[in-house]
Design an enzyme around this catalytic site. Structure first.
Site, PDB file in Angstrom:
ATOM      1  CG  ASP A 148      -1.789   1.232   1.300  1.00 16.35           C
ATOM      2  OD1 ASP A 148      -2.866   1.248   0.681  1.00 16.35           O
ATOM      3  OD2 ASP A 148      -1.373   2.206   1.968  1.00 16.35           O
ATOM      4  CB  ALA A 176      -3.016   1.944  -2.464  1.00 18.46           C
ATOM      5  CG  ASP A 177      -3.409  -2.970   0.210  1.00 18.59           C
ATOM      6  OD1 ASP A 177      -3.267  -3.713  -0.767  1.00 18.59           O
ATOM      7  OD2 ASP A 177      -2.521  -2.756   1.039  1.00 18.59           O
ATOM      8  CB  THR A 178      -9.181   0.332   1.144  1.00 18.73           C
ATOM      9  OG1 THR A 178      -8.515  -0.049   2.355  1.00 18.73           O
ATOM     10  CG2 THR A 178     -10.667   0.313   1.380  1.00 18.73           C
ATOM     11  N   GLY A 181      -9.285  -3.086  -3.663  1.00 16.61           N
ATOM     12  CA  GLY A 181     -10.283  -4.109  -3.346  1.00 16.61           C
ATOM     13  C   GLY A 181     -11.674  -3.720  -3.781  1.00 16.61           C
TER      14      GLY A 181
END
Length: 402
Positions: A148, A176-178, A181
């Site tokens: 992230d 960024a990960d969220t 997703g």
């Protein structure tokens, strides 16, 4: 009132979750809450790395880390050695009856395992295959490892976060990960609605983040304005930003002229309305710091929550700046079934509260009925449903395939 996967919009959809840590598990977390049957396929002995992450060392040591608990409720857990031909066979059997497969390995890993989309679509032509990676499956950065914080940096997010003194600054949660997703979950839902069904989805976390930066990116691409860190100020309007009150900060967004007038009058500063430096929107933007100082002479006399209550009643958008615990404790959150409590969680000695998704359907909140699973807790039942005998299952377990 909450609903569960028995009546969720993805009821009847089976998802194979081969993902680790955050972006992929978060995507499948959304799908599980929307009603999908999610089978989490984890490495034998270790499982998802998130099982060992989080702020509670004891839970991490037990393989039920808080980072795992946060986004794996409603899933079942199957351990599988995908390097073993027998493990590959099990996965292919699962693919036959699945609608979706999600993975977030680095590009090329599934191909080396002979489990890439081209192989699996021969098993199930209707499979929606979603690959999540930092930079996408192609391009000069495709093979780079990505977390992230790396994506936050190379996307420009850090360069516009904070103010002139503190930027570049990391956003305070795995943005960024969220977003990666959420992008994956949205793309999967779209592909499930396609006719004929069957697709290969390539999700880039970098591109997902840039796609959400529309105003900032467009100011550069169209307006030729270099994006910069603005701190707590909204550069598109004034007064619009964070202001000091007696007990902390309040966000006020008086973006319309009528809101600005209502704000000035309520604060007893009607004199500001006739000052040349504040007459127009552009004047107020140019002199925003001077205007901020004038408003704070009054705002600092009372609490942020009191001001927020009064200003909102006048149609001036405002809200006290809260901590995360304070936000979760507000009636706005507690009254809308946003948090689900599991009183009994395998391997955990306390109740576990997890958040749902940020949408309601016909007045009900999607949720799941089962807590996050222990590593491999559903392996036996899943294999039995595939037709494996108890003896075969024990052999696979002794030989490290499951």
């Amino acid at each position: 009132m909450a609903t569960d996967k028995q009546t969720g919009p993805l009821n009847g959809v089976r998802v194979l979750d081969l993902t680790n840590v955050l972006a992929g598990p978060f995507a499948c977390h959304q799908l599980a809450h929307l009603g999908a049957d999610v089978i989490k396929v984890e490495a034998v002995g270790t499982g998802d790395l998130a099982r060992n992450l989080g702020s509670d060392p004891d839970l991490s040591a037990a393989g039920m880390g808080i980072s795992f608990l946060a986004q794996n409720a409603g899933k079942s857990s199957l351990t599988l050695n995908l390097k073993d031909p027998r493990g590959k066979d099990v996965l292919k059997q699962l693919v036959q009856g699945a609608d979706v497969l999600v993975e977030n390995y680095r590009p090329g890993v599934m191909e080396r395992l002979s489990l890439c989309y081209d192989t699996l679509k021969q098993v199930n032509p209707n499979l929606v295959y979603c690959a999540i990676s930092g930079f996408g499956q192609t391009g000069p950065w495709a093979d780079r490892p990505a977390y992230d914080q790396i994506i936050q940096g190379v996307s420009g997010v850090m360069s516009i976060t904070g103010d002139a003194r503190s930027a570049p600054l990391r956003v305070g949660y795995p943005l960024a990960d969220t977003i990666g997703g959420l992008t994956a979950a949205m793309a999967i839902c779209s592909a499930l609605n396609a006719t004929p069904r069957g697709a290969y989805i390539d999700v880039s976390m970098l591109e997902s983040v840039l796609a959400t930066m529309g105003w900032v990116v467009s100011n550069h691409l169209i307006g030729g304005v270099a994006p910069s860190a603005q701190g707590n100020e909204n550069p598109t309007s004034a007064p619009s930003g964070a202001f000091q009150c007696a007990d902390g900060l309040i966000n006020i967004a008086a973006n319309k002229d009528e809101q600005w007038v209502a704000l000035a009058r309520h604060l007893g500063r009607e004199d500001l309305l006739s000052k040349d430096v504040f007459l127009t929107r552009e004047d107020r933007k140019t002199n925003r710091l001077r205007l901020k100082a004038e408003l704070e002479t009054v705002l600092t006399t009372r609490s942020a929550r009191d001001w927020a209550e009064e200003l909102n009643s006048l149609g001036v958008p405002a809200g006290a700046v809260l901590s995360v615990p304070e936000a979760l404790a507000t009636a706005q959150i507690t009254d809308r079934d946003f948090i689900t409590r599991f009183n009994s969680v395998p391997g955990v000695d306390r109740p576990v509260d997890v958040v749902s998704v940020g949408a309601m359907f016909d007045g009900t909140r999607p949720t799941v009925s089962t807590p996050p699973p222990k590593l491999g807790q559903d392996t036996t039942s899943i294999l039995e449903n595939l037709g494996y005998s108890r003896i075969q299952i024990e052999t696979l377990r002794k030989e490290g395939v499951i």
